[in-house]
Design a protein around this motif. Sequence first.
Motif, short mmCIF file in Angstrom:
data_model
loop_
_atom_site.label_atom_id
_atom_site.label_comp_id
_atom_site.label_asym_id
_atom_site.label_seq_id
_atom_site.Cartn_x
_atom_site.Cartn_y
_atom_site.Cartn_z
N VAL A 47 -45.32 13.97 -24.97
CA VAL A 47 -44.88 15.22 -24.33
C VAL A 47 -45.52 16.45 -24.99
N SER A 48 -45.44 17.55 -24.26
CA SER A 48 -45.79 18.83 -24.84
C SER A 48 -44.51 19.44 -25.41
N GLY A 49 -44.65 20.46 -26.22
CA GLY A 49 -43.46 21.10 -26.77
C GLY A 49 -43.32 20.81 -28.25
N ASP A 50 -42.08 20.80 -28.74
CA ASP A 50 -41.85 20.69 -30.18
C ASP A 50 -41.84 19.25 -30.70
N ALA A 51 -42.02 18.27 -29.85
CA ALA A 51 -42.10 16.88 -30.28
C ALA A 51 -43.39 16.28 -29.74
N ASP A 52 -43.86 15.25 -30.40
CA ASP A 52 -45.03 14.53 -29.89
C ASP A 52 -44.64 13.46 -28.89
N TYR A 53 -43.51 12.81 -29.18
CA TYR A 53 -43.00 11.74 -28.32
C TYR A 53 -41.50 11.93 -28.11
N VAL A 54 -41.04 11.55 -26.92
CA VAL A 54 -39.61 11.50 -26.63
C VAL A 54 -39.30 10.08 -26.20
N LEU A 55 -38.28 9.50 -26.84
CA LEU A 55 -37.89 8.13 -26.58
C LEU A 55 -36.48 8.08 -25.99
N HIS A 56 -36.26 7.16 -25.07
CA HIS A 56 -34.92 6.85 -24.61
C HIS A 56 -34.57 5.52 -25.26
N VAL A 57 -33.57 5.54 -26.12
CA VAL A 57 -33.20 4.36 -26.90
C VAL A 57 -31.79 3.93 -26.50
N ILE A 58 -31.60 2.62 -26.37
CA ILE A 58 -30.28 2.08 -26.07
C ILE A 58 -29.96 1.03 -27.14
N ALA A 59 -28.73 1.06 -27.64
CA ALA A 59 -28.32 0.15 -28.71
C ALA A 59 -26.89 -0.30 -28.49
N LYS A 60 -26.54 -1.38 -29.16
CA LYS A 60 -25.16 -1.88 -29.07
C LYS A 60 -24.17 -0.87 -29.66
N ASP A 61 -24.57 -0.27 -30.80
CA ASP A 61 -23.67 0.67 -31.47
C ASP A 61 -24.46 1.55 -32.43
N LEU A 62 -23.76 2.42 -33.12
CA LEU A 62 -24.40 3.36 -34.04
C LEU A 62 -25.10 2.64 -35.19
N THR A 63 -24.54 1.54 -35.64
CA THR A 63 -25.16 0.78 -36.74
C THR A 63 -26.52 0.23 -36.31
N GLU A 64 -26.58 -0.35 -35.14
CA GLU A 64 -27.85 -0.89 -34.65
C GLU A 64 -28.88 0.22 -34.46
N PHE A 65 -28.45 1.35 -33.91
CA PHE A 65 -29.33 2.50 -33.72
C PHE A 65 -29.83 3.02 -35.06
N SER A 66 -28.93 3.17 -36.01
CA SER A 66 -29.28 3.65 -37.35
C SER A 66 -30.27 2.71 -38.03
N ASP A 67 -30.08 1.43 -37.89
CA ASP A 67 -31.01 0.45 -38.46
C ASP A 67 -32.41 0.63 -37.87
N PHE A 68 -32.48 0.83 -36.58
CA PHE A 68 -33.78 1.05 -35.94
C PHE A 68 -34.46 2.30 -36.50
N ILE A 69 -33.71 3.38 -36.58
CA ILE A 69 -34.27 4.64 -37.09
C ILE A 69 -34.71 4.49 -38.54
N HIS A 70 -33.84 3.97 -39.40
CA HIS A 70 -34.10 3.93 -40.84
C HIS A 70 -35.02 2.80 -41.30
N HIS A 71 -35.05 1.70 -40.55
CA HIS A 71 -35.85 0.55 -41.00
C HIS A 71 -37.14 0.35 -40.22
N HIS A 72 -37.29 1.05 -39.09
CA HIS A 72 -38.49 0.84 -38.29
C HIS A 72 -39.22 2.15 -37.97
N LEU A 73 -38.47 3.14 -37.48
CA LEU A 73 -39.13 4.37 -37.04
C LEU A 73 -39.54 5.26 -38.22
N LEU A 74 -38.60 5.62 -39.07
CA LEU A 74 -38.92 6.50 -40.20
C LEU A 74 -39.93 5.92 -41.19
N PRO A 75 -39.91 4.61 -41.47
CA PRO A 75 -40.89 4.06 -42.39
C PRO A 75 -42.33 4.01 -41.85
N HIS A 76 -42.49 4.21 -40.55
CA HIS A 76 -43.85 4.17 -39.98
C HIS A 76 -44.71 5.20 -40.70
#
Length: 158
Positions: free
Chosen positions: A103-132
Amino acid sequence: MHGISLDRYDLAILSALQKNSALTNSELGEHVSLSPSQCSRRKARLEAEGVIKGYSARLDASSLGFGLRAITRVNLKAHGESMDDDFVALLTKHAMVREAYSVSGDADYVLHVIAKDLTEFSDFIHHHLLPHPNVTQVRSEIILRSMKEEQGLPVSGG
């Protein structure tokens, strides 16, 4: 429309199929005032020309245990074809990323993410996305309530 000529019957067929892709040609004919054989031929042409890309069922996320949806904005450190391809490869490995947009604007990418719960979402963010190695910033908004979810495209004719 890239050389594809659509008349009011084609648009009516597209509109009806977006609402219910399981319609038989007979049912479709009743909706658009054409014979089943005419609907069949038109539908086949629309499929062959790539106007209709496929058919699917809409599933209820909460019934299947997916209780969290989020919009996640991602910024990368640097850009280049290989860096972008590497990031996209990461996204394709994770089924919880349902949509991803450059996208244009203040982000490079915008994702629509679906998860079972906050724990699963947090794991994705902290263990996969942020470490990239190319990710510099991740910001997420949790979807609290949906006010409008339109499927398909606003074609006229139905």
